[in-house]
Design an enzyme around this catalytic site. Structure first.
Site, PDB file in Angstrom:
ATOM      1  N   GLY A  59       0.853  -1.191   0.000  1.00  0.00           N
ATOM      2  CA  GLY A  59       0.000   0.000   0.000  1.00  0.00           C
ATOM      3  C   GLY A  59       0.881   1.231   0.000  1.00  0.00           C
ATOM      4  O   GLY A  59       2.088   1.128   0.231  1.00  0.00           O
TER       5      GLY A  59
ATOM      6  N   GLU B 211       3.755 -10.213  -7.086  1.00  0.00           N
ATOM      7  CA  GLU B 211       2.575 -10.244  -7.968  1.00  0.00           C
ATOM      8  C   GLU B 211       2.817  -9.524  -9.297  1.00  0.00           C
ATOM      9  O   GLU B 211       1.968  -9.586 -10.178  1.00  0.00           O
ATOM     10  CB  GLU B 211       1.355  -9.637  -7.236  1.00  0.00           C
TER      11      GLU B 211
ATOM     12  N   LYS C 150     -12.986 -10.067 -14.738  1.00  0.00           N
ATOM     13  CA  LYS C 150     -13.450 -10.107 -16.131  1.00  0.00           C
ATOM     14  C   LYS C 150     -12.948 -11.334 -16.901  1.00  0.00           C
ATOM     15  O   LYS C 150     -13.703 -11.973 -17.620  1.00  0.00           O
ATOM     16  CB  LYS C 150     -13.030  -8.824 -16.864  1.00  0.00           C
TER      17      LYS C 150
ATOM     18  N   HIS D  95       7.658  -7.163  -4.640  1.00  0.00           N
ATOM     19  CA  HIS D  95       6.296  -7.491  -5.087  1.00  0.00           C
ATOM     20  C   HIS D  95       6.283  -8.759  -5.944  1.00  0.00           C
ATOM     21  O   HIS D  95       6.607  -8.701  -7.125  1.00  0.00           O
ATOM     22  CB  HIS D  95       5.727  -6.317  -5.895  1.00  0.00           C
TER      23      HIS D  95
ATOM     24  N   CYS E 280       5.531  -6.079   0.932  1.00  0.00           N
ATOM     25  CA  CYS E 280       5.911  -4.679   1.016  1.00  0.00           C
ATOM     26  C   CYS E 280       5.405  -4.058   2.329  1.00  0.00           C
ATOM     27  O   CYS E 280       5.894  -4.411   3.396  1.00  0.00           O
ATOM     28  CB  CYS E 280       5.421  -3.939  -0.236  1.00  0.00           C
ATOM     29  N   TYR E 281       4.381  -3.198   2.272  1.00  0.00           N
ATOM     30  CA  TYR E 281       3.816  -2.621   3.500  1.00  0.00           C
ATOM     31  C   TYR E 281       3.349  -3.747   4.441  1.00  0.00           C
ATOM     32  O   TYR E 281       3.505  -3.666   5.662  1.00  0.00           O
ATOM     33  CB  TYR E 281       2.662  -1.695   3.105  1.00  0.00           C
TER      34      TYR E 281
ATOM     35  N   SER F 248     -25.660  -4.221 -21.747  1.00  0.00           N
ATOM     36  CA  SER F 248     -24.906  -3.158 -22.422  1.00  0.00           C
ATOM     37  C   SER F 248     -24.301  -3.662 -23.724  1.00  0.00           C
ATOM     38  O   SER F 248     -23.772  -2.890 -24.502  1.00  0.00           O
ATOM     39  CB  SER F 248     -23.777  -2.683 -21.508  1.00  0.00           C
ATOM     40  N   GLY F 249     -24.351  -4.989 -23.937  1.00  0.00           N
ATOM     41  CA  GLY F 249     -23.660  -5.561 -25.088  1.00  0.00           C
ATOM     42  C   GLY F 249     -22.251  -5.975 -24.708  1.00  0.00           C
ATOM     43  O   GLY F 249     -21.571  -6.669 -25.446  1.00  0.00           O
ATOM     44  N   GLY F 250     -21.786  -5.560 -23.531  1.00  0.00           N
ATOM     45  CA  GLY F 250     -20.454  -5.936 -23.043  1.00  0.00           C
ATOM     46  C   GLY F 250     -20.489  -7.331 -22.442  1.00  0.00           C
ATOM     47  O   GLY F 250     -21.559  -7.918 -22.251  1.00  0.00           O
ATOM     48  N   VAL F 251     -19.295  -7.819 -22.119  1.00  0.00           N
ATOM     49  CA  VAL F 251     -19.189  -9.218 -21.714  1.00  0.00           C
ATOM     50  C   VAL F 251     -19.885  -9.494 -20.373  1.00  0.00           C
ATOM     51  O   VAL F 251     -20.552 -10.525 -20.223  1.00  0.00           O
ATOM     52  CB  VAL F 251     -17.698  -9.672 -21.713  1.00  0.00           C
ATOM     53  N   ASP F 252     -19.808  -8.574 -19.416  1.00  0.00           N
ATOM     54  CA  ASP F 252     -20.345  -8.873 -18.081  1.00  0.00           C
ATOM     55  C   ASP F 252     -21.862  -9.072 -18.105  1.00  0.00           C
ATOM     56  O   ASP F 252     -22.382 -10.073 -17.614  1.00  0.00           O
ATOM     57  CB  ASP F 252     -20.022  -7.747 -17.081  1.00  0.00           C
ATOM     58  N   SER F 253     -22.561  -8.098 -18.688  1.00  0.00           N
ATOM     59  CA  SER F 253     -24.023  -8.228 -18.660  1.00  0.00           C
ATOM     60  C   SER F 253     -24.481  -9.360 -19.577  1.00  0.00           C
ATOM     61  O   SER F 253     -25.483 -10.024 -19.301  1.00  0.00           O
ATOM     62  CB  SER F 253     -24.697  -6.904 -19.015  1.00  0.00           C
ATOM     63  N   THR F 254     -23.717  -9.638 -20.654  1.00  0.00           N
ATOM     64  CA  THR F 254     -24.096 -10.738 -21.552  1.00  0.00           C
ATOM     65  C   THR F 254     -24.007 -12.076 -20.823  1.00  0.00           C
ATOM     66  O   THR F 254     -24.916 -12.912 -20.902  1.00  0.00           O
ATOM     67  CB  THR F 254     -23.148 -10.765 -22.780  1.00  0.00           C
TER      68      THR F 254
END
Ligand code: XMP
Length: 618
Positions: free
Chosen positions: A72, A188, A390, A186, A99-100, A240-246
């Site tokens: 952080g 990651e 996603k 880090h 790290c932190y 929305s036509g995007g992947v999540d709502s589809t």
């Protein structure tokens, strides 16, 4: 802050951690942008990870197989820095501090942290000092990524120094019996070459996790959960036509059957060319259920008449979305208790702290407006994807049999082309800047500034600054990209750099910015250019190689003609991005085609990474 040095013996090494495959890891967020990266990496390695604030009630973590304390931006010496509850260390869980988080472990368990005089930032060579489970199977030297000011000067009693670098003696420490470890670097980030191996060793060796979690294996459980939550009710979903709502829509239909699900797609008028038709036909082909298109182009365009300020545009669009959704939800048909609202909310949307971007305000906003909050309280909101990232949502979509063409679409912002169609309130010209011009000249280019202000990222906040235009030299990314970085590093009054593709050399005094607002004609022009770019990317097999390629219309040129800016980027999650280096001959041919569209005069290529420039210009 008083360091808490609770008795280490309260950590029971024979406690619940010995149960294999409890399966869940808690990532504790101390702010900054790293916690989502860690959680995603842990999931990629096959262990389900979830994020909590670092001050979480330790009781909520009793069932977790291990805990990661993330990095952080704070210093452990700051009064207001995020702190864990002391009981966290008495849980007896395997722990990895990064790290932190490494410094927190040192302080809370009785070690010593010192303030750093300087900030160590960049690659370092890690030398392993003693064998341990964390570095199992690794060579004695590793490249790691450091970014810290303070450092651990003395580990707590019972901890060994596992590894160090030239600059940092306690770069890794560990207590093998407690299975508690700290890393100053880090693991990651990709610049730590064996970071994934270190995390895998922590999950497998220290936490004893089975590492077999996969999002697609959760589909049956998700369908069951949707059935239970919905009961006999019907579901309305905004698409929305995007992947999540589809994918959310496909899941709900699979669980409840098409007759119990209705989807509404709001056409704001700022969609891509033929987008609404394509979405309608894609959903018809999939026979998913009823899709209703709510045509709101006049409403959106009407409210944006004469507006030029980017933030005002965004605010108006956000409010228009809210009003349209409100109007639909207020319809008597949906108002009854027989209905619930389905949403494609994904995991990063639900986490308020750490890494949440100002850019997402509108999205978060219209997922959480007042009427939706009321529905939430009444238990009438269904968000089947709220635990997933996603890329995991795409996996779930694939296992549901959704076509790649729907799943692999580039992300498209809620405000759509409205934030890619730049406006101006006054006539302005190029601004000479001798400092920038001198730096550009050394690399073989001419440069000037344009008072078109676009958004950038400086530290944790957004900035508006002017645009640098480079021209008169060869299109060569090896020279252009370092030049772009050098300019934005040295000159803080510019945060974005473009290179002229067509024409490659211009006479800046003959070009001007002219007053422009959002009009159907300008949006149509942008749609035409955007279509040509998408066709080129798909035709050349480049579409899947870039994360996104915004096409931006600038009211700058000779006479009434406008300029198109191309913004192809490579990214993992949109939080940081690099310029995509598209093949130059094809690019120049594309620029030539675009510049021949009536109303378009010139084409420029955005050569700024994020940071310092955001992906979208507004
Ligand atoms: P920036 O411009 O912040 O964008 O670098 C990062 C990612 O977020 C998308 N974006 C948005 N998405 N509503 C959205 O749903 C918005 O208002 C919005 N603004 C930016 C952007 O397209 C990129 O993928």
């Amino acid at each position: 802050m008083e360091a808490w040095s609770g008795p280490v013996s309260e950590c029971d090494p024979n406690g619940p951690v010995t149960l294999r495959n409890m399966g869940r890891i808690a990532v504790l967020d101390s702010g900054g942008q790293y916690c989502h990266l860690i959680a995603r990496k842990v999931r990629e390695l096959g262990v389900y990870a979830e994020i909590f604030p670092v001050g979480v009630d330790p009781d909520l973590l009793r069932e977790h197989a291990g805990i990661v304390l993330s990095g952080g931006p704070s210093s452990v010496f700051d009064e207001a820095s995020p702190q864990p509850q002391a009981g966290l260390f008495a849980l007896g869980k395997p722990m990895l501090g990064i790290c932190y988080g490494h410094q927190l472990i040192a302080r809370y368990l009785g070690g010593r942290v010192e303030r750093g005089d300087t900030h160590e930032f960049g690659s370092a060579t890690l030398q392993l000092r003693v064998d341990g489970v964390l570095f199992e199977g690794m060579l004695p030297e590793q490249q790691v990524w450091m970014s810290h000011g303070d450092h651990v000067a003395r580990p707590p009693d019972g901890f060994a120094i596992l590894a160090g670098t030239d600059e940092c003696e306690v770069a890794a420490m560990g207590h093998e019996a407690l299975r508690v470890y700290g890393l100053q670097f880090h693991p990651e980030v990709v610049h730590t070459h064996n970071g994934s191996t270190m995390l895998r060793n922590f999950l497998g060796n220290a936490c004893d996790c089975a590492m077999d979690w996969q999002p697609q294996n959760r589909v049956q459980g998700l369908l069951q959960k949707i059935k239970e939550s919905a009961g006999d009710r019907r579901v309305l979903l905004f698409l929305s036509g995007g992947v999540d709502s589809t994918v959310a829509y496909a899941l709900v239909v699979r669980a409840l059957g098409p007759e119990r699900v209705e989807a509404v797609y709001v056409d704001t008028g700022f969609m891509r060319d033929r987008e609404t038709d394509e979405i309608e036909s894609a959903f018809r082909d999939l026979e998913l259920g009823k899709l209703r298109v709510f045509r709101a182009a006049d409403l959106f365009m009407g409210r944006l008449q004469g507006v030029t300020d980017p933030e005002t545009k965004r605010a108006i669009i956000g409010q228009a979305f809210v009003d349209v959704q409100d109007q639909i939800l207020g319809d008597d048909r949906y108002a009854s208790q027989d209905w619930m609202l389905g949403q494609g909310t994904i995991y990063p949307d639900t986490i308020e702290s750490g890494g949440t971007q100002a850019a997402d305000v509108i999205k978060t906003h219209h997922n959480r407006v007042e009427r939706i909050q009321e529905l939430l309280v009444q238990g009438r909101v269904l968000e089947p994807l709220s635990e997933f990232y996603k890329d995991e949502v795409r996996e779930i979509g694939r296992s549901l049999g959704l076509p790649a063409r729907l799943l692999d679409r580039h992300p498209f912002p809620g405000p759509g082309l409205a934030i890619r169609c730049l406006c101006a309130s006054a006539t302005e010209g190029a601004v000479p800047d001798s400092g920038i011009a001198a730096v550009a000249e050394q690399a073989g280019y001419s440069a000037f500034l344009l008072p078109i202000r676009s958004v950038g990222v400086q530290g944790d906040s957004r900035s508006y600054a002017q645009l640098t235009v480079l021209h008169g030299g060869e299109i060569d990314f090896a020279r252009l990209l370092p030049l772009s970085t050098a300019i934005t590093n040295e000159f803080r009054h510019t945060n974005r750099v473009v290179a002229c593709l067509a024409p490659q050399e211009i006479e800046p005094r003959q070009w001007g910015i002219r007053p422009a607002t959002l009009t159907p004609e300008r949006v149509r022009l942008l749609q035409t250019a955007d279509r040509a770019v998408t066709d080129y990317l798909r035709g050349e097999g480049l579409y899947d190689q870039v994360w996104q390629c915004p096409v931006v219309l600038l009211p700058w040129g000779q006479g009434d003609a406008e300029t198109v800016a191309l913004r192809p980027v490579v990214s993992v999650d949109g939080m940081t991005a690099s310029v995509a280096e598209l093949p130059i001959p094809g690019l120049l041919a594309l620029a030539h085609r675009l510049a021949s569209i009536e109303g378009i005069h010139a084409v420029v290529y955005d050569i700024s990474h994020k940071p310092p420039s955001t992906i979208e210009w507004e």
